[in-house]
Design a protein around this motif. Structure first.
Motif, PDB file in Angstrom:
ATOM      1  N   GLN A 105      29.487 -13.602  43.051  1.00 26.21           N
ATOM      2  CA  GLN A 105      30.693 -14.060  43.744  1.00 26.21           C
ATOM      3  C   GLN A 105      30.682 -15.570  43.949  1.00 26.21           C
ATOM      4  OE1 GLN A 105      30.356 -11.533  47.168  1.00 26.21           O
ATOM      5  NE2 GLN A 105      31.007  -9.712  46.037  1.00 26.21           N
ATOM      6  N   ARG A 106      29.538 -16.118  44.308  1.00 20.87           N
ATOM      7  CA  ARG A 106      29.495 -17.568  44.535  1.00 20.87           C
ATOM      8  C   ARG A 106      29.691 -18.337  43.228  1.00 20.87           C
ATOM      9  NH1 ARG A 106      23.246 -19.084  46.080  1.00 20.87           N
ATOM     10  NH2 ARG A 106      23.697 -18.039  48.045  1.00 20.87           N
ATOM     11  N   VAL A 107      29.153 -17.838  42.120  1.00 20.09           N
ATOM     12  CA  VAL A 107      29.350 -18.525  40.841  1.00 20.09           C
ATOM     13  C   VAL A 107      30.804 -18.413  40.397  1.00 20.09           C
ATOM     14  CG1 VAL A 107      28.730 -18.541  38.387  1.00 20.09           C
ATOM     15  CG2 VAL A 107      26.954 -18.308  40.141  1.00 20.09           C
ATOM     16  N   ARG A 108      31.423 -17.252  40.587  1.00 19.96           N
ATOM     17  CA  ARG A 108      32.845 -17.120  40.246  1.00 19.96           C
ATOM     18  C   ARG A 108      33.689 -18.080  41.074  1.00 19.96           C
ATOM     19  NH1 ARG A 108      31.768 -11.302  40.334  1.00 19.96           N
ATOM     20  NH2 ARG A 108      32.933 -11.124  42.278  1.00 19.96           N
ATOM     21  N   GLU A 122      32.863 -33.677  55.844  1.00 16.53           N
ATOM     22  CA  GLU A 122      34.171 -33.746  55.212  1.00 16.53           C
ATOM     23  C   GLU A 122      34.165 -33.157  53.810  1.00 16.53           C
ATOM     24  OE1 GLU A 122      36.997 -34.760  56.634  1.00 16.53           O
ATOM     25  OE2 GLU A 122      35.838 -34.994  58.492  1.00 16.53           O
ATOM     26  N   ASP A 123      32.983 -32.919  53.249  1.00 19.84           N
ATOM     27  CA  ASP A 123      32.865 -32.493  51.854  1.00 19.84           C
ATOM     28  C   ASP A 123      32.898 -30.973  51.731  1.00 19.84           C
ATOM     29  OD1 ASP A 123      32.349 -35.203  50.922  1.00 19.84           O
ATOM     30  OD2 ASP A 123      30.336 -34.970  51.762  1.00 19.84           O
ATOM     31  N   PHE A 124      33.942 -30.443  51.091  1.00 18.98           N
ATOM     32  CA  PHE A 124      33.858 -29.055  50.640  1.00 18.98           C
ATOM     33  C   PHE A 124      32.885 -29.038  49.478  1.00 18.98           C
ATOM     34  CE2 PHE A 124      35.073 -25.591  47.806  1.00 18.98           C
ATOM     35  CZ  PHE A 124      35.023 -24.524  48.689  1.00 18.98           C
ATOM     36  N   SER A 125      31.879 -28.187  49.537  1.00 23.00           N
ATOM     37  CA  SER A 125      30.795 -28.313  48.573  1.00 23.00           C
ATOM     38  C   SER A 125      30.176 -26.962  48.243  1.00 23.00           C
ATOM     39  CB  SER A 125      29.711 -29.243  49.135  1.00 23.00           C
ATOM     40  OG  SER A 125      29.015 -28.603  50.201  1.00 23.00           O
ATOM     41  N   LEU A 126      29.134 -27.028  47.426  1.00 26.20           N
ATOM     42  CA  LEU A 126      28.385 -25.834  47.064  1.00 26.20           C
ATOM     43  C   LEU A 126      27.772 -25.151  48.277  1.00 26.20           C
ATOM     44  CD1 LEU A 126      26.550 -27.061  43.826  1.00 26.20           C
ATOM     45  CD2 LEU A 126      28.690 -25.766  44.000  1.00 26.20           C
ATOM     46  N   ALA A 127      27.571 -25.896  49.361  1.00 25.89           N
ATOM     47  CA  ALA A 127      27.043 -25.275  50.574  1.00 25.89           C
ATOM     48  C   ALA A 127      28.020 -24.227  51.097  1.00 25.89           C
ATOM     49  CB  ALA A 127      26.779 -26.339  51.638  1.00 25.89           C
ATOM     50  N   ILE A 181      30.420 -22.728  49.371  1.00 24.85           N
ATOM     51  CA  ILE A 181      30.527 -21.657  48.383  1.00 24.85           C
ATOM     52  C   ILE A 181      29.318 -20.725  48.466  1.00 24.85           C
ATOM     53  CG2 ILE A 181      30.521 -21.204  45.897  1.00 24.85           C
ATOM     54  CD1 ILE A 181      32.227 -23.717  45.558  1.00 24.85           C
ATOM     55  N   SER A 182      28.141 -21.275  48.704  1.00 22.36           N
ATOM     56  CA  SER A 182      26.930 -20.455  48.799  1.00 22.36           C
ATOM     57  C   SER A 182      26.975 -19.527  50.009  1.00 22.36           C
ATOM     58  CB  SER A 182      25.691 -21.354  48.883  1.00 22.36           C
ATOM     59  OG  SER A 182      25.515 -22.089  47.697  1.00 22.36           O
ATOM     60  N   MET A 183      27.531 -20.012  51.101  1.00 17.68           N
ATOM     61  CA  MET A 183      27.560 -19.222  52.332  1.00 17.68           C
ATOM     62  C   MET A 183      28.679 -18.184  52.345  1.00 17.68           C
ATOM     63  SD  MET A 183      25.717 -18.954  55.032  1.00 17.68           S
ATOM     64  CE  MET A 183      25.776 -18.000  56.550  1.00 17.68           C
ATOM     65  N   LEU A 184      29.741 -18.445  51.598  1.00 19.19           N
ATOM     66  CA  LEU A 184      30.907 -17.565  51.656  1.00 19.19           C
ATOM     67  C   LEU A 184      30.592 -16.096  51.408  1.00 19.19           C
ATOM     68  CD1 LEU A 184      33.941 -16.986  51.810  1.00 19.19           C
ATOM     69  CD2 LEU A 184      34.113 -17.707  49.408  1.00 19.19           C
TER      70      LEU A 184
END
Length: 263
Positions: A26-29, A195-200, A202-205
């Protein structure tokens, strides 16, 4: 070949081996969708053990999803895959350029892999995926565990009642710590890295989505910043691409309230 055509051709050479229900998939998608990348999917059926076939193990000897194949080269591990996508396709960046902010983001992603993502597996298997393993004869369970290169010892911890009270309590403690850290971090910006939407983020989602599916949403009812973060990230257009139908868990009606949420 014009640069635009070359980039489009490179995108179409991305193949993702994934499973809808897999939190790492899910995080990679989500990352692929946020970056607007074109990719070919190869769905892996986990109930049918397609991730343990010789064909898939030749792609990923860990026997885990997802795996990304780009230009014939296989990339393993969801966090590594997302960083690889940033290296190869820097447009629509999902990590900051500033070294300090980048280091902070990576501290988050390492923490998420080490703590909440790992902890999520325990209730996921206890209440859903591992229920069919509980009453298997021990030799059969040991044989199934031995087929899983990186999940062997987790399978061996499953007993007739599922995971032990100690395992569940430890997972609960780790998840609670994660939610506390999120709430504190979100005081400094709309996203985990300010302020940065980031991989962090996405990883937690997928962790939060899975906890919601398992009945843990009350954990953030008194954490308004976390709840606001969740509402905003699930409203992003990429969320629908990351979580198509079939990606969410549906608990059996007799599951009830999970430990610590009212019992």
């Amino acid at each position: 070949m014009p640069p635009s055509c070359r980039a489009e051709r490179e995108h179409t050479m991305l193949t993702l081996y994934h499973a809808l229900i897999s939190t790492c998939s899910q995080r990679v998608r989500m990352a692929l969708a946020e970056k607007g990348l074109v990719w070919t999917e190869h769905r892996i059926s986990l109930p049918d053990n397609e991730h343990l076939t010789p064909e898939y193990l030749a792609i990923n000897p860990n026997g885990l999803v997802p795996s990304l194949v780009h230009n014939g080269q296989a990339i393993h591990d969801s966090s590594v895959i997302m960083e690889y996508l940033e290296d190869v396709f820097p447009a629509q960046a999902l990590r900051p350029a500033d070294p300090v902010r980048l280091a902070r983001m990576r501290a988050w992603t390492h923490y998420i892999d080490e703590v909440p993502s790992a902890a999520t597996r325990i209730p996921s298997f206890h209440y859903v995926f591992g229920k069919g393993l509980r009453h298997l004869p021990r030799p059969v369970l040991e044989d199934l565990a031995a087929q899983r290169p990186l999940r062997k010892h987790m399978y061996l911890r499953i007993g007739p009642e599922g995971f032990s009270a100690q395992d569940l309590a430890q997972a609960w403690e780790q998840l609670e710590q994660s939610f506390q850290r999120m709430e504190a971090a979100l005081a400094h910006g709309p996203w985990l890295n300010g302020e940065d939407f980031s991989l962090a983020d996405i990883s937690m989602l997928p962790v939060i989505v899975r906890m919601e599916d398992l009945g843990y949403a009350p954990l953030w009812s008194d954490r308004p910043r976390l709840a606001d973060w969740y509402a905003r990230i699930t409203a992003r257009p990429a969320f629908e691409a990351a979580f198509p139908p079939g990606s969410r868990l549906t608990l059996p009606p007799d599951t009830g309230v999970l430990p610590g949420l009212g019992q």
